[in-house]
Write an enzyme that holds these catalytic residues in place. Sequence first.
Site, PDB file in Angstrom:
ATOM      1  N   CYS A  29      -9.298  89.559  13.701  1.00  0.00           N
ATOM      2  CA  CYS A  29      -9.423  89.806  12.260  1.00  0.00           C
ATOM      3  C   CYS A  29      -8.707  88.752  11.422  1.00  0.00           C
ATOM      4  O   CYS A  29      -9.255  88.203  10.466  1.00  0.00           O
ATOM      5  CB  CYS A  29      -8.895  91.193  11.923  1.00  0.00           C
ATOM      6  SG  CYS A  29      -7.372  91.629  12.753  1.00  0.00           S
ATOM      7  N   HIS A  46      -5.553  92.896   5.407  1.00  0.00           N
ATOM      8  CA  HIS A  46      -4.575  91.851   5.755  1.00  0.00           C
ATOM      9  C   HIS A  46      -4.436  90.859   4.601  1.00  0.00           C
ATOM     10  O   HIS A  46      -5.389  90.629   3.842  1.00  0.00           O
ATOM     11  CB  HIS A  46      -5.065  91.049   6.968  1.00  0.00           C
ATOM     12  CG  HIS A  46      -4.995  91.760   8.281  1.00  0.00           C
ATOM     13  ND1 HIS A  46      -4.354  92.963   8.489  1.00  0.00           N
ATOM     14  CD2 HIS A  46      -5.526  91.397   9.481  1.00  0.00           C
ATOM     15  CE1 HIS A  46      -4.477  93.319   9.758  1.00  0.00           C
ATOM     16  NE2 HIS A  46      -5.184  92.386  10.399  1.00  0.00           N
TER      17      HIS A  46
HETATM   18  C1  2RA Z   1      -3.761  93.423  14.677  1.00  0.00           C
HETATM   19  N1  2RA Z   1      -5.417  91.656  14.880  1.00  0.00           N
HETATM   20  O1  2RA Z   1      -3.851  93.409  13.444  1.00  0.00           O
HETATM   21  C2  2RA Z   1      -4.847  92.841  15.523  1.00  0.00           C
HETATM   22  C3  2RA Z   1      -5.880  93.876  15.774  1.00  0.00           C
HETATM   23  N2  2RA Z   1      -7.082  93.391  16.263  1.00  0.00           N
HETATM   24  O2  2RA Z   1      -2.816  93.947  15.304  1.00  0.00           O
END
Ligand code: 2RA
Length: 335
Positions: free
Chosen positions: A128, A241
């Site tokens: 991601c 994020h």
């Molecule tokens: C996280 N990128 O955010 C990882 C999950 N796929 O922990």
Amino acid sequence: MSRNIAIAGVTGVVGQEFLRLIEERNFKFDSLKMLASSRSAGKKIAFMGEEYTIEELTENSFKGVDVALFSAGGSQSKKFADAVVQSGAVMIDNSSAFRMDPAAPLVVPEVNPEAIKANKGIIANPNCSTIIALVPVWPLHKQNSVKRMVISTYQAASGAGIAAMNELKKQSADILEGREPVCEALPYQAAFNVFCHDSKIGENGYNEEEMKMVNETRKIFDDSQIAITCTCVRVPVMRAHSESINLEFEKPADPAWVREVLEDSPGVIVIDDRDKNRFPMPAIDADGKDDIYVGRIRQDESIPDGRGINLWVCGDQIRKGAALNAVQIAEAMDF
Ligand code: 2RA
């Protein structure tokens, strides 16, 4: 050509988002198999006016399937990959199992859609935080090569799964009411705290999440020389994020050029109002949305010759960071 789809891991956060996206994007299919562990087999799911019965994910689940969207964990992807491919289906895998496999294209449709056709039955969905960084960086890199990237991530609880999202809520309530927070789905207290991503730390002192950004970027950009360093942190945000991205270009780059390119780039929305101090916020702008939001576009004056730029980006980890990217790969496939 038939369009028989299977979703492996349909009860998970990403699996549920696959269903939402298939409906929202009017993704045409002739049949849809919902697959999960034996614990969920037999349960019913109402979807698009039909009632579906969840089937147990087994080696025999893929007969007649054309595309299998997988988000059931890396061990399940590895366990069933041969069964998927031998049935003649293509696996679009959201786990990290095949991302660095030379035979598996690693695809962000806005970046390298041409890689899709080289698949030999498996297409890997990037991590991601990699997807969220590369959607805005790629259009810039295409016009003015990026020589070095320094990325700091601020990753939402959703990256650790639905249990972590629920735990963040409970930790927040517990702390506000004077109770000790419980840390089971999350390795540490996430509420009112930040902690470095808890993936395994390698010999070089970087954790696996940070090395995914490094290695996946080089594969997706097909550029083994690009210099990348990354620090990944978990923050008390539910599902979007954020990333601070510093770019060193080959030639001079100014904020006006960056803004112009990004405002014309697919999957990117610029929020960059210095007068109002209004820049992308994960919970306010990106949560539940498909685009990557970019702001704080400014010169990095520490890099000579005007070749440095700083960006701040936010993107929904479950949508573009996982489910949407995989569905867009399926949409781009000729089947
Ligand atoms: C996280 N990128 O955010 C990882 C999950 N796929 O922990």
